[in-house]
Write a protein that holds these residues in place. Structure first.
Motif, short mmCIF file in Angstrom:
data_model
loop_
_atom_site.label_atom_id
_atom_site.label_comp_id
_atom_site.label_asym_id
_atom_site.label_seq_id
_atom_site.Cartn_x
_atom_site.Cartn_y
_atom_site.Cartn_z
N ASP A 207 -96.76 17.25 -33.87
CA ASP A 207 -96.12 15.96 -33.59
C ASP A 207 -95.77 15.23 -34.89
O ASP A 207 -94.76 14.52 -34.95
CB ASP A 207 -96.96 15.09 -32.66
N ASP A 208 -96.56 15.41 -35.93
CA ASP A 208 -96.22 14.79 -37.22
C ASP A 208 -94.92 15.37 -37.78
O ASP A 208 -94.05 14.64 -38.25
CB ASP A 208 -97.35 14.98 -38.23
N ALA A 209 -94.79 16.69 -37.72
CA ALA A 209 -93.56 17.32 -38.20
C ALA A 209 -92.38 16.90 -37.33
O ALA A 209 -91.27 16.68 -37.83
CB ALA A 209 -93.71 18.84 -38.19
N GLY A 210 -92.62 16.77 -36.03
CA GLY A 210 -91.56 16.33 -35.12
C GLY A 210 -91.06 14.93 -35.44
O GLY A 210 -89.86 14.65 -35.37
N ARG A 211 -91.99 14.04 -35.79
CA ARG A 211 -91.60 12.68 -36.17
C ARG A 211 -90.69 12.70 -37.40
O ARG A 211 -89.70 11.99 -37.47
CB ARG A 211 -92.83 11.83 -36.45
N HIS A 212 -91.06 13.52 -38.36
CA HIS A 212 -90.27 13.59 -39.59
C HIS A 212 -88.88 14.16 -39.32
O HIS A 212 -87.87 13.56 -39.70
CB HIS A 212 -90.99 14.44 -40.64
N ILE A 213 -88.83 15.30 -38.67
CA ILE A 213 -87.55 15.96 -38.43
C ILE A 213 -86.68 15.13 -37.48
O ILE A 213 -85.48 14.98 -37.68
CB ILE A 213 -87.77 17.38 -37.91
N GLY A 214 -87.30 14.56 -36.45
CA GLY A 214 -86.56 13.70 -35.54
C GLY A 214 -85.98 12.49 -36.25
O GLY A 214 -84.85 12.07 -35.96
N VAL B 211 -83.96 18.47 -29.97
CA VAL B 211 -84.91 18.89 -28.95
C VAL B 211 -86.19 19.22 -29.70
O VAL B 211 -86.19 20.02 -30.63
CB VAL B 211 -84.41 20.13 -28.17
N LEU B 212 -87.29 18.56 -29.31
CA LEU B 212 -88.56 18.72 -30.02
C LEU B 212 -89.63 19.20 -29.04
O LEU B 212 -89.91 18.51 -28.05
CB LEU B 212 -88.99 17.41 -30.67
N GLU B 213 -90.20 20.36 -29.31
CA GLU B 213 -91.34 20.84 -28.54
C GLU B 213 -92.53 20.82 -29.47
O GLU B 213 -92.64 21.64 -30.37
CB GLU B 213 -91.06 22.25 -28.00
N LEU B 214 -93.42 19.85 -29.25
CA LEU B 214 -94.48 19.56 -30.22
C LEU B 214 -95.84 19.99 -29.68
O LEU B 214 -95.94 20.72 -28.71
CB LEU B 214 -94.43 18.08 -30.58
N LYS C 249 -94.31 12.36 -23.84
CA LYS C 249 -95.18 11.65 -24.79
C LYS C 249 -95.07 12.30 -26.17
O LYS C 249 -93.97 12.69 -26.59
CB LYS C 249 -96.62 11.57 -24.27
N ASP C 250 -96.17 12.44 -26.88
CA ASP C 250 -96.11 13.00 -28.24
C ASP C 250 -95.88 14.51 -28.27
O ASP C 250 -95.83 15.11 -29.34
CB ASP C 250 -97.40 12.67 -29.01
N SER C 251 -95.73 15.11 -27.09
CA SER C 251 -95.40 16.54 -27.04
C SER C 251 -93.90 16.78 -27.13
O SER C 251 -93.46 17.93 -27.06
CB SER C 251 -95.95 17.17 -25.75
N GLY C 252 -93.12 15.70 -27.28
CA GLY C 252 -91.70 15.87 -27.56
C GLY C 252 -90.80 15.59 -26.38
O GLY C 252 -91.19 14.96 -25.40
N TYR C 253 -89.59 16.11 -26.46
CA TYR C 253 -88.59 15.86 -25.42
C TYR C 253 -87.55 16.98 -25.43
O TYR C 253 -87.41 17.73 -26.39
CB TYR C 253 -87.89 14.52 -25.63
N GLY C 254 -86.82 17.06 -24.31
CA GLY C 254 -85.87 18.16 -24.12
C GLY C 254 -86.54 19.30 -23.37
O GLY C 254 -87.77 19.37 -23.26
N ARG C 255 -85.71 20.18 -22.82
CA ARG C 255 -86.23 21.31 -22.05
C ARG C 255 -85.53 22.60 -22.46
O ARG C 255 -84.36 22.62 -22.81
CB ARG C 255 -86.03 21.08 -20.55
N GLU C 256 -86.30 23.68 -22.38
CA GLU C 256 -85.78 25.02 -22.60
C GLU C 256 -86.09 25.86 -21.36
O GLU C 256 -86.91 25.46 -20.53
CB GLU C 256 -86.39 25.64 -23.87
N HIS C 257 -85.44 27.00 -21.22
CA HIS C 257 -85.62 27.91 -20.09
C HIS C 257 -85.10 27.31 -18.77
O HIS C 257 -84.75 26.14 -18.69
CB HIS C 257 -87.09 28.33 -19.93
N GLY C 258 -85.08 28.16 -17.76
CA GLY C 258 -84.69 27.73 -16.44
C GLY C 258 -83.27 27.22 -16.32
O GLY C 258 -82.94 26.51 -15.38
N GLY C 259 -82.43 27.54 -17.30
CA GLY C 259 -81.07 27.05 -17.32
C GLY C 259 -80.92 25.72 -18.05
O GLY C 259 -79.81 25.36 -18.47
#
Length: 458
Positions: free
Chosen positions: A211-218, A229-232, A433-443
């Motif tokens: 989540d720290d890396a996600g904050r920086h990159i986001g 899209v962040l999967e943290l 929450k702090d696990s990020g946002y966006g979705r992958e898979h399932g179309g």
């Protein structure tokens, strides 16, 4: 010139050394990917699909080699590496089969007179993919497959410890016939990466990591108005409710905590157990965790390999030591063996409370935190008492009740009921929450980086 050196975490032996690219070299790769995108975007979805199908076949044809490479670089069990290759091939196959329909134009109406409208999903350019080491093939593949189908190009910055896996993936895609510049792998440092995010030819950024890396990159991406899209990380809770079948709960709890040597975002990490079944669960769980055979990840009978690196070993050891210092009790494990390699034993911590790393943070290793709950309602409260929200699980004989709890009360993106698993091509993957946002898979991943274009006809 700066270099990257990969190391076998089971033996400490050096595998390979790679030179880092200069910023100009990385930009040349980016520009080449963009040029390839301009041609690739012209193909209809049905003509992109066969490329993906061929990549799936080439991955399967090279499964033994890929699994062995991932084991050398990250310490994952060889059999888990073979499973990972098959998951990746299945993702390419799924995307090839379903992509044309998922991304097909949609007929709509507009205005009071119901005039014709068309919604079309058009590619946007080069997607910059920043990926971690725990699944050296799967992490880049889930981005690559979706975006190739969408018509985008992809530039990958992989974790340094699995550099060889990232480069080999690109080689095999080219062997399968993918245009050579459409998928690039770049070896750069973090500062160069930040400047790449800001470059005008990067149209979107996707990242998996902490989540720290996600904050920086986001933050870097948002300043440049780039979609991300962040999967943290996560600290997934698995609830053992009052009517749980203990044998089932223990079986999947051991599996869920030790899969991929415990280095999985959606591992079962916190085990929230109700008073009624606490003693029965903890007794059987500790017995099975104690019996786990740790050793050479290439051997068939090994159940737990080393952590991915000495740095990761040090992090896990510190988190356990700090938790114990604050009152947690190690019921098994908790002490590293005196041996070569980044080995940490299967560990169960009890008496885990807020303020400990085992309660508050993600432990990326084979360490289970057991938390006692008064009843089912209290267990659900504890499960949601986390800054994370990626996955979780419920053990409960009443599946309809478990479904209702999962649907209405569990604050995560994915919930397993009376089972454990990591990912499925047909189901969305992602968190809140702090696990990020966006979705992958399932179309869903195929529509993350597209221009959803509305066309109004008279």
């Amino acid at each position: 010139m700066s270099t990257i050196t990969t190391t076998n975490p089971a033996t400490g032996e050096m595998i390979e050394t790679y030179p880092l690219m200069t910023e100009q070299e990385a930009l040349q790769k980016l520009k080449a990917a963009h040029a390839a995108f301009l041609e690739w975007r012209k193909l209809p979805h049905t003509e992109r699909a066969p490329y993906l199908t061929r990549i799936a076949k080439v991955l399967r044809d090279n499964a033994d080699e890929l699994a062995a490479l991932m084991t050398r670089e990250t310490g994952k069990l060889l059999k888990d590496g073979l499973t990972e290759v098959e998951i990746c091939a299945a993702i390419f196959d799924y995307t090839a089969e379903h992509g044309p329909d998922t991304l097909a134009d949609e007929e709509r109406t507009h205005g009071a007179d119901g005039a014709r409208g068309v919604v079309t999903y058009q590619p946007i350019g080069v997607i910059y993919s920043i990926q971690p080491w725990n699944f050296p093939l799967y992490q880049p593949v889930r981005v690559l497959a979706a975006n190739l189908m969408a018509g985008n190009a992809c530039v990958l910055k992989h974790a340094s410890i699995c550099t060889g896996s990232g480069l080999r993936l690109r080689d095999l895609c080219i062997e399968a016939g993918l245009p050579e510049d459409l998928f690039q792998v770049i070896l750069i440092d973090h500062d160069t990466s930040d400047r790449l995010i800001e470059h005008r030819l990067v149209s979107g950024v996707t990242m998996t990591g902490s989540d720290d890396a996600g904050r920086h990159i986001g933050s870097v991406a948002s300043k440049a108005l780039k979609k991300t899209v962040l999967e943290l990380g996560s600290n997934d809770a698995y609830l053992v409710l009052e009517d749980a079948d203990i044998e089932t709960a223990v079986k999947f709890s051991v599996m869920g905590r030790l899969y991929n040597n415990g280095e999985t975002c959606v591992s079962a990490k916190r085990f929230v157990v109700t008073d009624k079944v606490y003693d029965a669960f903890i007794s059987a769980f500790v017995d099975q965790m104690t019996a786990i055979k740790m050793g050479d990840p290439t051997m068939d009978d090994t159940k737990l390999g080393p952590l991915s690196s000495e740095d990761q070993f040090a992090t896990v050891k510190k988190q356990v030591d700090q938790s114990v210092a604050k009152g947690a009790k190690a019921l098994c494990g908790g002490t590293a063996p005196d041996r070569t390699g980044a080995y940490y034993p299967a560990t169960v911590l009890a008496d885990v409370v807020p303020g400990m790393p085992a309660y508050d943070d993600e432990i990326f290793g084979p360490v289970a935190a057991v938390i006692r709950a008064k009843d089912d309602e209290d267990a659900m409260r504890i499960a949601n008492d986390s800054r994370y929200g990626l996955g979780g699980g419920i053990f409960c004989k009443d599946e309809e009740r478990a479904l209702k709890l999962a649907r209405d009360h569990f604050d995560t993106g994915m919930i397993r009921i009376n089972s454990f698993g990591a990912a499925d091509p047909n189901m969305p993957f992602g968190g809140i929450k702090d696990s990020g946002y966006g979705r992958e898979h399932g179309g869903f991943g195929m529509k993350e980086f597209v221009n959803v274009k509305a066309i109004f006809l008279p």
